[in-house]
Design a protein around this motif. Sequence first.
Motif, PDB file in Angstrom:
ATOM      1  N   THR A  20       0.622  -1.294  -0.252  1.00 59.17           N
ATOM      2  CA  THR A  20      -0.205   0.085   0.144  1.00 59.17           C
ATOM      3  C   THR A  20       0.960   1.303   0.191  1.00 59.17           C
ATOM      4  O   THR A  20       0.519   2.345  -0.792  1.00 59.17           O
ATOM      5  CB  THR A  20      -0.922   0.014   1.419  1.00 59.17           C
ATOM      6  OG1 THR A  20      -1.546  -1.227   1.362  1.00 59.17           O
ATOM      7  CG2 THR A  20      -1.858   1.141   1.164  1.00 59.17           C
ATOM      8  N   LEU A  21       1.962   1.364   0.749  1.00 62.51           N
ATOM      9  CA  LEU A  21       2.870   2.577   1.057  1.00 62.51           C
ATOM     10  C   LEU A  21       3.889   2.685   0.045  1.00 62.51           C
ATOM     11  O   LEU A  21       4.464   3.704   0.082  1.00 62.51           O
ATOM     12  CB  LEU A  21       3.001   2.554   2.448  1.00 62.51           C
ATOM     13  CG  LEU A  21       1.880   2.567   3.586  1.00 62.51           C
ATOM     14  CD1 LEU A  21       2.269   2.684   4.958  1.00 62.51           C
ATOM     15  CD2 LEU A  21       0.961   3.782   3.282  1.00 62.51           C
ATOM     16  N   TYR A  22       4.516   1.609  -0.352  1.00 64.46           N
ATOM     17  CA  TYR A  22       5.817   1.389  -0.933  1.00 64.46           C
ATOM     18  C   TYR A  22       5.430   1.130  -2.276  1.00 64.46           C
ATOM     19  O   TYR A  22       5.172  -0.097  -2.729  1.00 64.46           O
ATOM     20  CB  TYR A  22       6.835   0.639  -0.502  1.00 64.46           C
ATOM     21  CG  TYR A  22       8.124   0.404  -1.154  1.00 64.46           C
ATOM     22  CD1 TYR A  22       9.063   1.577  -1.212  1.00 64.46           C
ATOM     23  CD2 TYR A  22       8.276  -0.744  -1.777  1.00 64.46           C
ATOM     24  CE1 TYR A  22      10.073   1.402  -2.197  1.00 64.46           C
ATOM     25  CE2 TYR A  22       9.496  -0.688  -2.602  1.00 64.46           C
ATOM     26  CZ  TYR A  22      10.214   0.296  -2.644  1.00 64.46           C
ATOM     27  OH  TYR A  22      11.522   0.123  -3.368  1.00 64.46           O
ATOM     28  N   LYS A  23       5.784   1.889  -3.321  1.00 65.92           N
ATOM     29  CA  LYS A  23       5.726   1.416  -4.708  1.00 65.92           C
ATOM     30  C   LYS A  23       7.083   0.866  -5.330  1.00 65.92           C
ATOM     31  O   LYS A  23       7.050  -0.271  -6.110  1.00 65.92           O
ATOM     32  CB  LYS A  23       5.256   2.937  -5.643  1.00 65.92           C
ATOM     33  CG  LYS A  23       3.686   3.025  -5.210  1.00 65.92           C
ATOM     34  CD  LYS A  23       3.309   4.152  -6.188  1.00 65.92           C
ATOM     35  CE  LYS A  23       1.792   4.370  -6.091  1.00 65.92           C
ATOM     36  NZ  LYS A  23       1.135   5.120  -7.017  1.00 65.92           N
ATOM     37  N   GLY A  24       8.132   1.794  -5.412  1.00 68.07           N
ATOM     38  CA  GLY A  24       9.461   1.638  -5.856  1.00 68.07           C
ATOM     39  C   GLY A  24       9.303   1.499  -7.504  1.00 68.07           C
ATOM     40  O   GLY A  24       8.388   2.182  -7.832  1.00 68.07           O
ATOM     41  N   PRO A  25      10.233   1.095  -8.047  1.00 72.47           N
ATOM     42  CA  PRO A  25      10.354   1.245  -9.472  1.00 72.47           C
ATOM     43  C   PRO A  25       9.372   0.323 -10.365  1.00 72.47           C
ATOM     44  O   PRO A  25       8.866  -0.821  -9.754  1.00 72.47           O
ATOM     45  CB  PRO A  25      11.818   0.857 -10.008  1.00 72.47           C
ATOM     46  CG  PRO A  25      11.986  -0.158  -8.765  1.00 72.47           C
ATOM     47  CD  PRO A  25      11.467   0.423  -7.449  1.00 72.47           C
ATOM     48  N   ILE A  26       8.944   1.128 -11.454  1.00 72.66           N
ATOM     49  CA  ILE A  26       8.077   0.186 -12.312  1.00 72.66           C
ATOM     50  C   ILE A  26       8.551  -1.001 -13.174  1.00 72.66           C
ATOM     51  O   ILE A  26       9.560  -0.726 -13.556  1.00 72.66           O
ATOM     52  CB  ILE A  26       7.290   1.141 -13.324  1.00 72.66           C
ATOM     53  CG1 ILE A  26       6.623   2.240 -12.292  1.00 72.66           C
ATOM     54  CG2 ILE A  26       6.221   0.388 -14.244  1.00 72.66           C
ATOM     55  CD1 ILE A  26       6.013   3.265 -13.382  1.00 72.66           C
ATOM     56  N   LEU A  27       8.039  -2.193 -13.103  1.00 69.31           N
ATOM     57  CA  LEU A  27       8.652  -3.134 -13.768  1.00 69.31           C
ATOM     58  C   LEU A  27       8.247  -3.031 -15.529  1.00 69.31           C
ATOM     59  O   LEU A  27       7.081  -2.437 -15.720  1.00 69.31           O
ATOM     60  CB  LEU A  27       7.920  -4.756 -13.436  1.00 69.31           C
ATOM     61  CG  LEU A  27       8.288  -4.970 -11.800  1.00 69.31           C
ATOM     62  CD1 LEU A  27       7.555  -6.161 -11.743  1.00 69.31           C
ATOM     63  CD2 LEU A  27       9.658  -5.016 -11.626  1.00 69.31           C
ATOM     64  N   ARG A  28       9.073  -3.555 -16.171  1.00 68.42           N
ATOM     65  CA  ARG A  28       8.933  -3.334 -17.663  1.00 68.42           C
ATOM     66  C   ARG A  28       7.929  -4.284 -18.014  1.00 68.42           C
ATOM     67  O   ARG A  28       7.694  -5.395 -17.795  1.00 68.42           O
ATOM     68  CB  ARG A  28      10.295  -3.409 -18.426  1.00 68.42           C
ATOM     69  CG  ARG A  28      10.261  -3.342 -20.107  1.00 68.42           C
ATOM     70  CD  ARG A  28      11.492  -3.287 -20.760  1.00 68.42           C
ATOM     71  NE  ARG A  28      11.994  -4.915 -20.283  1.00 68.42           N
ATOM     72  CZ  ARG A  28      11.762  -5.890 -21.134  1.00 68.42           C
ATOM     73  NH1 ARG A  28      11.209  -5.785 -22.364  1.00 68.42           N
ATOM     74  NH2 ARG A  28      12.281  -7.151 -20.831  1.00 68.42           N
ATOM     75  N   LYS A  29       7.050  -3.789 -19.030  1.00 74.28           N
ATOM     76  CA  LYS A  29       5.847  -4.726 -19.573  1.00 74.28           C
ATOM     77  C   LYS A  29       6.257  -5.343 -20.454  1.00 74.28           C
ATOM     78  O   LYS A  29       7.239  -5.042 -21.359  1.00 74.28           O
ATOM     79  CB  LYS A  29       4.964  -3.614 -20.277  1.00 74.28           C
ATOM     80  CG  LYS A  29       4.089  -2.534 -19.052  1.00 74.28           C
ATOM     81  CD  LYS A  29       2.902  -2.081 -19.584  1.00 74.28           C
ATOM     82  CE  LYS A  29       2.296  -1.063 -18.679  1.00 74.28           C
ATOM     83  NZ  LYS A  29       1.133  -0.242 -19.426  1.00 74.28           N
TER      84      LYS A  29
END
Length: 367
Positions: free
Chosen positions: A158-167
């Motif tokens: 909920t609180l931590y997103k971090g880097p987006i994974l490549r699609k």
Amino acid sequence: MAVESCKFGIVYRRFKPHLFMVLAQVGYTFLYFLTEASFNRGMNPHVHITYRHIVAGVVMLPFAYFLERKLRPKLTLPMFIEIFVLSLLGVGLTLNMYFASLRYTSPTFLSSMVNTIASLTFIAAVVLRLEAIDVTSPRGMAKILGTLVSLTGVMTMTLYKGPILRKLWGAVVHIEGNKIHENWLKGTILTAASCVTWSIWYIMQAFTLKKYPAQLSLTTWMSFIGAAQSAVFTACIEHKRTAWIIGFDINLWCIIYAGVVCSGLIIFIQLWCTEEKGPVFVTMFNPLSTVLVALLAYFVLGEELYLGSIVGAAIAIIGLYLLLWGKERDQEVQIKSQEPLHLTYEEQKESKLHVIISEEKALQMDP
């Protein structure tokens, strides 16, 4: 061959509640996306809740009437009032807040917040002595640690997103409609409130089932009463008659699926598992739905997936297995402690005879 079949039957009976709860979470996973698509097409969430529980009640009624004719207790006024409150907590109040929050948040966030129900239910079950904890034993510590670890995983998602994974590829399925969620704070408050009332609902089920041990009939009653409660609530806030008109589109299929599968079959499964394993067991499978929603959104719908979601999901699943391990050890200890109670009448007489003979020999040897 007969031995292998017998072993399979024993394993199946032991893990049947686990299998049913996994299937229930798979059913809930599809519901998240169907309801979002339906709401984006203009479906009123409160009308949806009313219709789906009417469908659930109609579908479950024949099974409840014929299969539980001899099992179903007499419905007294106090029992009806208890079922009315149970319906309010499980349908009329909780689901209206829950699905209304989907307009302001996302399916991934919603399924993540739902995991807090397990921790809330665990704490309430301990306070009400529905769940026993021995802090000096490994199984007791596993249940406590599992609950805390699972809650940590939920908070991480909920609180931590971090880097987006490549699609890896584009969206296979597109959900049409407006995906802009305008009031995230309002959605969060509604979700949190629904989690609290939902937890109370799970706890109350355990008490109601002791007095009304007919899961099909209880599911049917909750469906019809919950539909009536939701209809009254919807009539107070929605004055447009067009909101009640359903076309032959995604709105209709969403209502049918939600009514038959989620408000009918899955509620019956949860009631059965609550009676077999307790309310904490049922709620601890919620993290599985979170993982499935995130994976489906990423691989099928082409939505963004963050590293924090993966890390949080892994932590939540570890917590789930810790708690389930603790509960399984608890059940084994309970079964062993109750083994003498399952002796046949002849075995009990033989056991008593041995005790009497032993006492007589002891008296004869006593100088």
